[in-house]
Design a protein around this motif. Structure first.
Motif, PDB file in Angstrom:
ATOM      1  N   THR B  93       0.852  -1.189   0.000  1.00 20.08           N
ATOM      2  CA  THR B  93       0.000   0.000   0.000  1.00 20.08           C
ATOM      3  C   THR B  93       0.891   1.243   0.000  1.00 20.08           C
ATOM      4  O   THR B  93       2.078   1.177   0.311  1.00 20.08           O
ATOM      5  CB  THR B  93      -0.875   0.046   1.271  1.00 20.08           C
ATOM      6  OG1 THR B  93      -0.003   0.161   2.398  1.00 20.08           O
ATOM      7  CG2 THR B  93      -1.717  -1.206   1.392  1.00 20.08           C
ATOM      8  N   ARG B 127      -5.036   8.159  -0.726  1.00 21.99           N
ATOM      9  CA  ARG B 127      -4.898   6.793  -1.252  1.00 21.99           C
ATOM     10  C   ARG B 127      -4.033   5.923  -0.356  1.00 21.99           C
ATOM     11  O   ARG B 127      -3.544   4.888  -0.798  1.00 21.99           O
ATOM     12  CB  ARG B 127      -4.257   6.856  -2.631  1.00 21.99           C
ATOM     13  CG  ARG B 127      -5.084   7.536  -3.664  1.00 21.99           C
ATOM     14  CD  ARG B 127      -6.374   6.785  -3.926  1.00 21.99           C
ATOM     15  NE  ARG B 127      -7.186   7.482  -4.895  1.00 21.99           N
ATOM     16  CZ  ARG B 127      -6.938   7.465  -6.179  1.00 21.99           C
ATOM     17  NH1 ARG B 127      -5.915   6.786  -6.629  1.00 21.99           N
ATOM     18  NH2 ARG B 127      -7.707   8.125  -7.005  1.00 21.99           N
ATOM     19  N   ASN B 129      -4.211   3.701   1.652  1.00 20.63           N
ATOM     20  CA  ASN B 129      -4.396   2.250   1.765  1.00 20.63           C
ATOM     21  C   ASN B 129      -4.578   1.549   0.429  1.00 20.63           C
ATOM     22  O   ASN B 129      -4.900   0.365   0.373  1.00 20.63           O
ATOM     23  CB  ASN B 129      -5.573   1.938   2.689  1.00 20.63           C
ATOM     24  CG  ASN B 129      -5.215   2.295   4.123  1.00 20.63           C
ATOM     25  OD1 ASN B 129      -4.073   2.103   4.536  1.00 20.63           O
ATOM     26  ND2 ASN B 129      -6.167   2.878   4.834  1.00 20.63           N
ATOM     27  N   GLN B 130      -4.380   2.305  -0.674  1.00 17.88           N
ATOM     28  CA  GLN B 130      -4.454   1.672  -1.988  1.00 17.88           C
ATOM     29  C   GLN B 130      -3.101   1.052  -2.307  1.00 17.88           C
ATOM     30  O   GLN B 130      -2.052   1.540  -1.884  1.00 17.88           O
ATOM     31  CB  GLN B 130      -4.803   2.716  -3.046  1.00 17.88           C
ATOM     32  CG  GLN B 130      -4.988   2.114  -4.436  1.00 17.88           C
ATOM     33  CD  GLN B 130      -5.187   3.189  -5.490  1.00 17.88           C
ATOM     34  OE1 GLN B 130      -5.633   4.281  -5.182  1.00 17.88           O
ATOM     35  NE2 GLN B 130      -4.827   2.867  -6.711  1.00 17.88           N
ATOM     36  N   GLY B 134      -1.602   0.441  -8.253  1.00 21.65           N
ATOM     37  CA  GLY B 134      -2.778   1.005  -8.901  1.00 21.65           C
ATOM     38  C   GLY B 134      -2.678   2.488  -9.168  1.00 21.65           C
ATOM     39  O   GLY B 134      -3.503   3.057  -9.875  1.00 21.65           O
ATOM     40  N   MET B 135      -1.666   3.119  -8.609  1.00 22.26           N
ATOM     41  CA  MET B 135      -1.568   4.569  -8.758  1.00 22.26           C
ATOM     42  C   MET B 135      -1.143   4.937 -10.178  1.00 22.26           C
ATOM     43  O   MET B 135      -0.524   4.152 -10.889  1.00 22.26           O
ATOM     44  CB  MET B 135      -0.538   5.109  -7.767  1.00 22.26           C
ATOM     45  CG  MET B 135      -0.831   4.763  -6.340  1.00 22.26           C
ATOM     46  SD  MET B 135      -2.269   5.625  -5.744  1.00 22.26           S
ATOM     47  CE  MET B 135      -1.522   7.172  -5.275  1.00 22.26           C
TER      48      MET B 135
ATOM     49  N   ILE D  26     -12.537   3.981  -6.178  1.00 20.67           N
ATOM     50  CA  ILE D  26     -11.782   5.076  -6.793  1.00 20.67           C
ATOM     51  C   ILE D  26     -12.365   5.365  -8.166  1.00 20.67           C
ATOM     52  O   ILE D  26     -12.413   4.480  -9.029  1.00 20.67           O
ATOM     53  CB  ILE D  26     -10.308   4.692  -6.946  1.00 20.67           C
ATOM     54  CG1 ILE D  26      -9.713   4.385  -5.584  1.00 20.67           C
ATOM     55  CG2 ILE D  26      -9.549   5.794  -7.649  1.00 20.67           C
ATOM     56  CD1 ILE D  26      -8.472   3.542  -5.665  1.00 20.67           C
TER      57      ILE D  26
ATOM     58  N   VAL E 291      -3.690  -6.222  -7.472  1.00 19.14           N
ATOM     59  CA  VAL E 291      -4.160  -5.405  -8.588  1.00 19.14           C
ATOM     60  C   VAL E 291      -3.218  -5.607  -9.773  1.00 19.14           C
ATOM     61  O   VAL E 291      -2.032  -5.832  -9.603  1.00 19.14           O
ATOM     62  CB  VAL E 291      -4.155  -3.893  -8.277  1.00 19.14           C
ATOM     63  CG1 VAL E 291      -5.103  -3.575  -7.151  1.00 19.14           C
ATOM     64  CG2 VAL E 291      -2.762  -3.402  -7.977  1.00 19.14           C
ATOM     65  N   ARG E 293      -2.077  -3.491 -13.059  1.00 15.66           N
ATOM     66  CA  ARG E 293      -2.208  -2.202 -13.705  1.00 15.66           C
ATOM     67  C   ARG E 293      -1.235  -2.176 -14.858  1.00 15.66           C
ATOM     68  O   ARG E 293      -0.110  -2.628 -14.716  1.00 15.66           O
ATOM     69  CB  ARG E 293      -1.856  -1.090 -12.718  1.00 15.66           C
ATOM     70  CG  ARG E 293      -2.194   0.265 -13.270  1.00 15.66           C
ATOM     71  CD  ARG E 293      -1.222   1.307 -12.768  1.00 15.66           C
ATOM     72  NE  ARG E 293      -1.807   2.644 -12.814  1.00 15.66           N
ATOM     73  CZ  ARG E 293      -1.990   3.319 -13.919  1.00 15.66           C
ATOM     74  NH1 ARG E 293      -1.675   2.786 -15.067  1.00 15.66           N
ATOM     75  NH2 ARG E 293      -2.500   4.533 -13.893  1.00 15.66           N
TER      76      ARG E 293
END
Ligand code: ATP
Ligand code: ATP
Ligand code: LEU
Ligand code: MG
Ligand code: MG
Lengths: 394, 234, 360, 264, 294
Positions: B93, B127, B129-130, B134-135, D26, E291, E293
């Motif tokens: 994260t 963000r 905790n993302q 994924g950023m 998101i 995830v 990406r």
């Protein structure tokens, strides 16, 4: 070998034999899962070397010949057994296949050797299949494990002696021998008071047979017949003891090694187990005072580097080799045909390790197994007690 | 006094040498920028400093020889390196990424530093905790820079920090660099294509071509050099 | 640049003047055809085994080497082919040749069905699943013992040469295997190069990017997998011609390892390498066995480690590096980077030259 | 105004209408709308995280779209699989480079020919002559492109070893190899010096002139945008906030506030 | 009823063994991102070493402890020599092949030194079985359960509640960036390999009295350990143990009550579990999704 055709032997003789040598060969499992069997050819090599040092074996035709024994590894893979055997016959040009081992590999090479007219003698296997093969004319003789059917017969008889209408629970490995044995057993009990009430199988690649034993116990049978081999037998005995399932237990002759099979289960776990035998158990020192066993111990001592005196498999190799020597002494020709016949004729041969009252050789060309009598035995406080000898009647 | 200097620095990958006798020296508290065409060897130079490529020669940080040391111990001597093109931990994260930055600092201090950078890059806070993977490209670049600064380095290596950053953010990043530099006297060595912004913030400049330093001098002299204008400023 | 780094890097095929190539090919083919006439039967059978392994190895190399999909489970399909041959020929008196296309189709179909779901797994997962498959293949075979005769296996008497050709069985089988191997080689070689080959590597390197270039990974991977299983199936049939026996124990973990060695020793992704791999797995065990009961297995293990460390590009990598060394004098820049030669130059060079026989 | 010019008869090269994309809460795209006319160069700018790359990934069908429509030359993209999009003449590059590291630079470019050329496994296995022929012509084309992008020196290198800037150019070469009708570039100027940026812009403009394709350009380098784009669309928080000529956009207060900042 | 209970208990006992082995796999996976196919063989060799010491007259417990200490260095060395040099550059494939190679070498190496015949192994805690209602469990089996439980908890705490856990996750994700943050990636990996070997040795030594010591002792459990690892979610210690127990119980009950399966076909269950989980729930029971990406 670059010459296309396997060069025939000299003046009417088959390849592999000369005036002063005879060449034998075998492909056996010496690596992988069944690697323990390497001890067998090792013992043979040791014995033949001793014989050769003494100038060789004096054969029927009066000539002294040295024995060349070519032993190849097939890792119990029949495919490689076939490959090896071809090489033995075509490249090394052996006279005969001595002491092939294991049911599958031996079955696999049989058609080829028969076509090539090469005899397979004193093989270390006893599947009933070989009876069929022999009936189809396979060039085989005097296999050195009891015919499975015969061993079952002996076992059934001794169960009857204990309890003529016992119920039987069976553990068997999921392979030719195991299933053959089970089928044979069911066949034999058909017209007796005995009854097979539970059967469990296991895979050679299983982790444990605990679960199977638990199931067998729950069947409430009076007798436990264990067709298993090696560690699975030890595990079974151990587990049976833990869940204290104390019924009469039978193991097959191949699983009677004290030091590697019975002892590890724990002293009381193996107590009272029954089986059959035709040679003395060398894994324990119980029978050291027998003259034959003494010979063996000395032989093993002389060949420490190659032969472990307490290894039953090595002892089998020794026993088979003595049979081979006996056959050569009788053999006065120089054709493979001739050797086959000689071996088929063998009867009543005594060896160092043969139990007293037990001799080898069927003397019957149609019966390709050399073991025709066996002793029942029971495992009591750490050693096998041999009881009456039962002989195959036909 | 020179705080950081390389001498006779050569670096090579499996085949072929990429850097030839590179000599760069910067003083305590300098912000030095390295300009150079694509393929010149700038990234290799940065990687050489932190022991990520095979190098010969000498790299001295505050009197301490770095050549031959392993990357993690070089880092422990107070060098933070933001590699070209992210270098974030994609399956951690955002918060954990920053914690890794503070790996060798006491928990409480890390927490404080994280808050500070959350304030500077609000996007990261929202963000936290993302998973970093994924950023967006720029967001990850921000994260990488923040992570480097959290480790409180004495020497900060930035390999094209503006890469993927919006002009506004690029400007902000350079201004905060000058801020911190003024505050803590941190020394910064930055490879940058956006020469305009970089030279503005820098006190010293180098130009690298095909693995060699071909020019070096005070930043403003470079800003006014026609040749450099044409190639890097326009 | 030193030799070790060269050995670690993927080496491109060495190119040689076309006449030389043709000459080499003809010579090689001649040798291959002439040999069995003067060799003992068991020698020919060993060589036939090599060819059988070449057939499997080529398919695997396409799948693992190029497409990057690890499979340790092809032994199952090999077994499938073998048992098809054994049962159909023995029980149903099929013509042994007719089994080949059938085995190909069946193994292909099964491979397709299995591949579709399984190929979504990551490299590690795939390895794990297929290794597990290899571990239980023997028990699967035994589970169907009414067909497979379980442990006893099946002895079959097959591939007798037609009287007309006047060949011994061993020679006949050898030629059949040779034909199969050559055909397979040509096909796999073509698939490995050019448009298809590049798409396979694209899948190995980065499926996502591949997709944006029109490469439909899911389908292509499955097709390659199916092709490789089909080849394994065919090889299984050939195997029964050589060995004339099938039994479950031949198709376990050891076979899985053997298959991997095929491509590792030869050189990942390099089709010609498979030949070296096949020679290795056929001949090395026969020599090691005499040393110790563990030597055979040990040698395989050591081989895997050795090649991964010192020769990750396999024997073929070594061959290419050496060949480079030899040709370097003749054409500078042939070794590694052809820096400086312009588009036309190297394009022309490609026209002038074809690949070496064993090194396309 | 955000509609792609309706005036033209031919359908727009790309029309993205009201697209919405979410990732577990998101919101990446929130009704974004972008139109690119045939042989137009449309810039796409916006703050980090505005949704530019996501938009690319939607057109490439790498991300699922919750709502909205995407059409390329009048065909509905959302009805296609990712690999089919290439068939529509859409080529793209990746922000953080997506080359095939173990293939040579030349082969990387040749993969670009994949969607244009024929020859599946069967045809290849049979070694049809047509395949050999196309292989040869494509090789020449690829080498020509490498020359044009000054990558010839790397042609036989393994792509993984190239410097960042060269990787971006390699990706471009591969994209051009597809002979696209719509070229989508995600920050192609990364890692390039000012000088190199201008060359790149020059090159793209030239190729567009000769081959004639539409371009959607994501770029934070305003010089590049200004020198290349006919029009610019501005994205913020997944929404289209402005469309106009580079100059209009540059002077748009919202854009300056959200994106450019004082630095211009 | 007794039957069911006994089968359950046996299932749990053997399941703990599978779980414990899975734990060693998980530890290595967490620390280096690869599955060490040789892990079970490491454990087997460790047990052999312990046995060797008992042969030389040491009390079994001490023998096991010494063996554990030695195997730490063994495991670490294996990583240092065979994995580290390639770990940064090499592909998954390379590393898989290397561990396969190690598997062969260790298995056959043990065969070379101690040969392939089975041996008894002294129990650390001899004595009568423990009664649980009508059913029983051997003390050894109980010991394995206990050990597995403790190890699982310890590893869980290590991963979840210490910086080491964070460092491990970082190192696997991106070794370069990790070491740029001052994490001694390589040492971390090496230590984990050592620890995994230690745990393996303990577990194998506890299982040896039941399985009987021979080079292929654990080869057959490997597939169950895989199943446990996958079902547990690759990187969760408690997951691995729980999953292991599930596998063990399912195996036993299926073997007992499902006609098709029977004693001989149990291994297929493991494969079915593996594939099933990967298709239905790739992240396993306790893992979390990743995830992707572009
Ligand atoms: N892993 C590698 N292996 C071999 N050569 C490499 C490798 N990485 C870079 N190089 C070579 O080193 C040289 C310099 O590369 P480097 O990445 O340092 O350039 P750069 O100045 O950072 O370029 P950019 O501005 O595009 O990032 C290039 O010629 C490149 O081919
Ligand atoms: N796979 C994903 N999982 C979760 N969030 C995602 C994912 N992809 C994109 N996002 C989010 O969607 C938003 C848009 O991302 P996108 O990459 O499109 O931004 P961008 O406009 O390309 O920014 P940049 O200029 O930095 O590249 C970001 O906030 C990002 O965090
Ligand atoms: C690795 C590639 C798929 C590129 C990646 N999507 C990026 O833009 O960063
Ligand atoms: Mg760079
Ligand atoms: Mg982006």
């Amino acid at each position: 070998g670059n010459s296309r055709e396997a060069a025939g032997g000299v003046d009417g003789c088959d390849p592999g034999i000369t005036d002063d040598t005879i060449k034998l060969g075998a492909s056996t499992m010496q690596s992988g899962a069944a690697a323990a069997y390497k001890a067998m050819p090792q013992a043979s090599l040791a014995l033949f070397d001793e014989v050769n040092e003494a100038g060789g074996v004096t054969m029927g035709d009066g000539k002294k010949r040295k024995i060349e024994f070519v032993s190849l590894d097939d890792a119990y893979d029949p495919a490689r057994a076939v490959k090896n055997t071809r090489q033995l016959v075509e490249k090394d040009q052996v006279f005969a296949i001595f002491q092939a081992a294991g049911t599958s590999p031996t079955l696999a090479i049989m058609d080829y050797t028969t076509k090539a007219g090469v005899p397979i003698v004193f093989a270390a296997t006893g599947s009933d299949e070989f009876q069929k093969k022999r009936d189809e004319g396979a060039t085989i003789a005097a296999f050195m494990l009891p015919q499975v059917g015969f061993e079952n017969e002996v076992m059934v008889r001794s169960i009857e002696q204990i309890d003529p209408d016992a119920t039987i629970a069976v553990l068997y490995p999921n392979d030719g021998l195991g299933k053959g044995s089970l089928a044979g057993l069911k066949d034999l009990v058909k017209d007796t008071g005995l009854k097979v009430v539970a059967e469990e199988s296991y895979e050679q690649t299983s982790t444990s047979v605990d679960s199977q034993i638990v199931n067998l116990k729950s069947s409430g049978a009076d007798v436990f017949v264990n067709f298993g081999t090696g560690t699975f037998v030890t595990q079974a005995l151990k587990k049976a003891n833990e869940i204290d399932w104390d019924v009469e237990k039978f193991v097959i002759s191949a699983s009677t090694d004290v030091s590697t099979v019975l002892a590890p289960a724990g002293e009381d776990a193996a107590e009272g187990v029954r089986s059959v035998a035709w040679v003395y158990d060398v894994s324990s020192d119980a029978n050291n005072d027998m003259p034959g066993v003494e010979n063996w111990r000395e032989f093993a001592e002389r060949n420490k580097d190659r032969v472990d005196t307490h290894n039953s498999i090595a002892a089998l190799g020794y026993n088979n080799s003595q049979m081979m020597l006996k056959a050569l002494e009788e053999f006065d020709g120089c054709t493979r045909e001739g050797l086959l016949e000689t071996v088929q004729k063998l009867r009543g041969v005594e060896t160092d390790l043969g139990l007293e009252g037990i001799t080898f050789g069927s003397g019957d060309a149609d019966y390709p197994y050399a073991i025709t009598s066996m002793a029942t035995m029971q495992f009591l406080d750490g050693k096998w007690e041999y009881a009456d000898v039962i002989t195959r009647d036909k | 006094m020179t705080f950081f200097a390389t001498k006779q620095l050569t670096a090579s990958y499996g085949r072929g040498t990429v850097l030839h006798n590179v000599e760069v020296s910067v003083d305590q508290g300098d912000i030095a920028v390295i300009l150079g065409a694509n393929g010149a060897g700038k990234t290799t130079f940065m990687r050489a400093i932190t022991g990520l490529v095979k190098t010969q020669g000498s790299i001295v940080l505050d009197g301490l020889e770095l050549v031959g040391k392993r990357t993690h111990s070089i880092a422990r001597h107070g060098i933070a390196h933001v590699p070209q093109g992210r270098g974030t931990f994609k399956d951690l994260t955002v918060a954990d990424n920053l914690r890794v930055g503070g790996y060798r600092l006491p928990e409480r201090q890390v927490a404080a530093l994280m808050d500070r950078w959350y304030d500077f890059f609000p996007k990261l806070k929202s963000r936290s905790n993302q998973l970093a993977g994924g950023m967006s490209g720029g967001e990850q670049q921000m994260l990488a820079i923040a992570r480097a600064l959290i480790s409180q380095p004495r020497l900060l290596l930035l390999d094209e920090p503006s890469l993927g950053l919006a002009p506004k953010v690029t400007a902000e990043v350079f201004s905060v660099l000058t801020e911190i530099n003024a505050e803590t006297g941190i020394t910064v060595l930055v490879v940058e294509q956006n020469a305009k912004v970089a030279l503005a913030a820098a006190s010293k400049g180098f130009v690298m071509e095909t693995g060699r330093i071909v020019r070096s001098g005070p930043a403003e002299s470079m800003r006014n050099d026609d040749e450099i204008r044409r190639a890097y400023l326009g | 640049m030193n030799v070790f780094t060269m050995l670690r890097e993927q080496q491109r095929p060495v190119r040689a003047p076309r006449p030389l190539v043709i000459l080499g090919l003809v010579a090689l083919l001649g040798w291959l055809i002439w040999q069995p006439m003067v060799s003992a039967p068991y020698v020919n059978f060993d060589r036939s085994m090599v060819l059988v392994f070449v057939v499997v190895g080529l398919g695997l190399n396409l799948l693992t080497g190029l497409t990057g999909q690890i499979s340790l489970g092809h032994g199952a399909f090999f077994a499938l082919g073998a048992y098809l041959s054994a049962t159909l020929v023995n029980e149903y008196a099929w013509n042994y040749l007719a089994v080949v296309p059938l085995a190909a189709v069946v193994a292909w179909a099964l491979g397709y069905l299995v591949g579709r779901p399984v190929l979504r797994f990551s490299g590690l997962q795939l390895a794990l699943v297929t290794l597990s498959l290899a571990l239980i293949t023997p028990s699967i075979i035994k589970a169907f013992d009414d067909i497979t005769h379980g442990q006893e296996g099946i002895i079959l008497d097959t591939a007798e040469p037609p009287g007309a050709v006047g060949l011994e069985r061993d020679q006949w089988v050898y030629y059949l295997c040779l034909a199969a191997a050559i055909a397979t080689y040509v096909v796999c070689q073509r698939l490995a190069s050019g448009r298809v080959g590049r798409s396979l590597i694209a899948i190995r390197d980065n499926e996502t990017v591949g997709a944006t270039l029109g490469v439909r990974a899911a389908v292509i991977k499955t097709r390659v997998f199916a092709l490789s299983t089909a080849l394994a199936g065919v090889a299984g049939v050939l195997y029964t011609w050589v060995v004339q026996f099938v039994g479950p124990d031949a198709f376990g973990l050891t076979l899985a390892i053997t298959f991997i060695i095929l491509i590792v020793v030869g050189g990942l992704g390099a089709m010609p390498g498979v030949v070296f791999g096949a020679l290795f797995v056929v001949y090395v065990p026969t020599y090691t066995a005499s040393l110790d009961q563990s030597a055979a297995g040990l040698s395989f293990g050591v081989a895997l480690l050795f090649f991964m460390f010192l020769l990750p590009t396999g024997v073929i990598g070594l061959v290419r590096v050496i060949a480079r060394g030899l040709t370097r004098g003749r054409r500078k820049g042939a070794a590694g980077r052809t820096t400086g030669d312009t588009a036309q130059e190297s394009a022309e060079r490609a026209d002038r030259e074809a690949a070496l026989p064993l090194d396309a | 105004m955000s509609d792609p010019e309706p005036s033209r008869g031919t359908p727009p090269a790309l029309s993205i209408l009201d697209v919405r994309v979410e990732f577990g809460g998101i919101i990446a795209l929130d009704g974004a709308t972008v139109g690119v006319a045939p042989d137009q160069v449309m810039g796409l700018i916006g703050p980090n995280g505005a949704g530019k790359t996501t938009l690319f990934n939607c057109v490439s069908r790498l991300y699922e779209v919750q709502s909205g429509s995407i059409e390329v030359h009048g065909t509905d993209v959302l009805a296609r699989r990712p690999d089919q999009v290439a068939g529509l003449g859409v080529a793209r590059t990746f922000q953080n480079v997506g080359v095939f590291p173990t293939e040579t630079v030349l082969d990387n470019v040749l993969v670009g020919a994949y969607p244009r050329t024929r020859g599946g496994m069967w045809a290849t296995a049979l070694g049809l002559p047509s395949i050999r022929r196309s292989e040869r012509t494509e090789r020449e084309r690829a080498r020509a492109l490498l020359a044009e992008l000054e990558l010839t020196a790397y042609a036989d290198e393994v792509a993984g070893q190239l410097p960042f800037g060269s990787l971006k150019r390699l990706e471009l070469a591969r994209a051009l190899m597809m002979e696209p009708r719509l070229l989508m570039l995600d920050e192609p100027a990364n890692g390039l010096t000012h000088g190199e940026v201008l060359e790149l812009a020059e090159l793209v403009r030239g190729l567009r002139g000769s081959h004639g394709f539409a371009v959607l350009l994501v770029e934070h380098n305003m010089d590049m945008v200004a020198s290349l784009c006919d029009e610019v669309t501005v994205l913020e928080l997944g929404r289209t906030i402005a469309v106009g000529t580079p100059d209009q956009v540059r002077s748009d207060p919202r854009v300056i506030e959200a994106y450019l900042g004082g630095a211009e | 009823m007794t039957l069911l209970l006994q089968q359950l208990i046996d299932g749990i006992a053997w399941g703990s063994l599978y779980g414990a082995l899975a734990l060693t796999l998980v530890l290595v996976y967490r620390a280096s991102g690869i599955i060490n196919f040789a892990q079970a063989e490491f454990a087997m060799v460790g047990a052999f070493v312990a046995w060797q010491f008992t042969e030389w007259g040491l009390p079994v417990v001490m023998a096991i402890v010494i063996a554990m200490v030695l195997s730490f260095f063994g495991g670490a060395a294996a990583e240092l020599v065979f994995v580290r040099p390639l770990s940064r550059t090499a592909s998954h494939f390379t590393l898989i092949i290397i561990t396969l190679g190690l598997m062969l070498v260790f298995n056959n190496g043990a065969g070379w030194v101690w040969d392939f015949s089975a041996r008894g192994f002294p129990e650390i805690w001899p004595g009568p079985v423990i009664n649980i209602g009508p059913a029983v469990i051997s003390r050894q089996g109980f010991a394995i359960m206990a050990a597995a439980g403790v190890i699982a908890v310890v590893l869980y705490v290590l991963f979840q509640h210490t910086r080491i856990g964070l460092a491990m996750r970082a190192s696997v994700g991106d070794p370069d960036s990790a070491s740029l943050s001052g994490i001694a990636v390589a040492n971390l990996t090496t230590i984990s390999w050592g620890l995994a070997a230690v745990i393996g040795t303990l577990v194998a030594s506890l299982a040896a009295p039941q399985l009987f010591l021979q080079p292929n002792m654990l080869a057959t459990t490997l597939i169950y350990a895989f199943a446990a690892m996958i079902l547990g979610g690759l990187n969760s210690p408690p997951g691995a143990l729980v999953a292991g127990i599930i596998v063990g119980v399912v195996e036993n009950l299926a073997g007992t009550y499902l006609p098709g399966i029977g004693g001989d076909f149990k291994q297929a269950i493991a494969l079915l579990i593996i594939i099933g989980v990967l298709i239905v729930r790739p992240q396993g029971l306790f893992g979390k999704k990743e995830v992707v990406r572009v």
